[in-house]
Design a protein around this motif. Structure first.
Motif, PDB file in Angstrom:
ATOM      1  N   TRP A 166      -5.992  -0.958   0.823  1.00  0.00           N
ATOM      2  CA  TRP A 166      -6.436  -0.420  -0.465  1.00  0.00           C
ATOM      3  C   TRP A 166      -5.363  -0.590  -1.532  1.00  0.00           C
ATOM      4  N   VAL A 167      -4.116  -0.193  -1.206  1.00  0.00           N
ATOM      5  CA  VAL A 167      -3.059  -0.284  -2.214  1.00  0.00           C
ATOM      6  C   VAL A 167      -2.689  -1.732  -2.513  1.00  0.00           C
TER       7      VAL A 167
ATOM      8  N   HIS B 106       2.868   4.372  -0.066  1.00  0.00           N
ATOM      9  CA  HIS B 106       1.514   4.048   0.361  1.00  0.00           C
ATOM     10  C   HIS B 106       1.424   2.881   1.349  1.00  0.00           C
ATOM     11  N   TRP B 107       2.530   2.173   1.609  1.00  0.00           N
ATOM     12  CA  TRP B 107       2.421   1.032   2.513  1.00  0.00           C
ATOM     13  C   TRP B 107       3.611   0.806   3.424  1.00  0.00           C
ATOM     14  N   ASP B 108       4.783   1.320   3.094  1.00  0.00           N
ATOM     15  CA  ASP B 108       5.997   1.020   3.849  1.00  0.00           C
ATOM     16  C   ASP B 108       6.198   2.023   4.978  1.00  0.00           C
TER      17      ASP B 108
ATOM     18  N   SER C  43      -6.823   7.622  -5.432  1.00  0.00           N
ATOM     19  CA  SER C  43      -7.958   6.743  -5.683  1.00  0.00           C
ATOM     20  C   SER C  43      -8.737   6.417  -4.417  1.00  0.00           C
ATOM     21  N   ILE C  44      -8.089   6.429  -3.263  1.00  0.00           N
ATOM     22  CA  ILE C  44      -8.804   6.090  -2.033  1.00  0.00           C
ATOM     23  C   ILE C  44      -9.772   7.209  -1.632  1.00  0.00           C
TER      24      ILE C  44
ATOM     25  N   PRO D  45     -13.493   7.514   9.792  1.00  0.00           N
ATOM     26  CA  PRO D  45     -12.073   7.859   9.690  1.00  0.00           C
ATOM     27  C   PRO D  45     -11.293   6.785   8.926  1.00  0.00           C
ATOM     28  N   CYS D  46     -10.254   7.191   8.253  1.00  0.00           N
ATOM     29  CA  CYS D  46      -9.411   6.278   7.479  1.00  0.00           C
ATOM     30  C   CYS D  46      -8.103   6.060   8.239  1.00  0.00           C
TER      31      CYS D  46
END
Length: 84
Positions: free
Chosen positions: A31-32, A42-44, A61-62, A22-23
């Motif tokens: 990753w980012v 993607h991160w916030d 891309s992931i 699982p991710c």
């Protein structure tokens, strides 16, 4: 270019990839950061909460990096003579 041997597959879905594990949101953030991709979606925590997904969003891309085919899904489906 002769595409007669694959013409019947053109425009058709190849199939979905499968993840080894699982991710998590932390995996996406790492990753980012490693890709130096500063899009806050993607991160916030704050940015994507208002989106229809309700959380951080993984970049395309992931998906290639985490599936068992590593982006070579079509090659995993059949046999290409002379390839490994």
């Amino acid at each position: 270019m002769d595409l007669t041997d694959v013409e019947h597959r053109v425009g058709k879905p190849v199939g979905g990839g499968q993840l080894w594990e699982p991710c998590s949101a932390s995996d996406i953030r790492r990753w980012v950061m490693a890709m130096d991709y500063p899009n806050p979606l993607h991160w916030d925590h704050g940015s994507p909460v208002d989106s229809k997904f309700g959380g951080i969003i993984a970049p395309q891309s992931i998906a290639v990096a985490l599936d068992f085919g590593h982006g070579a899904q079509p090659a995993c489906v059949g046999h290409i003579p002379g390839s490994h």
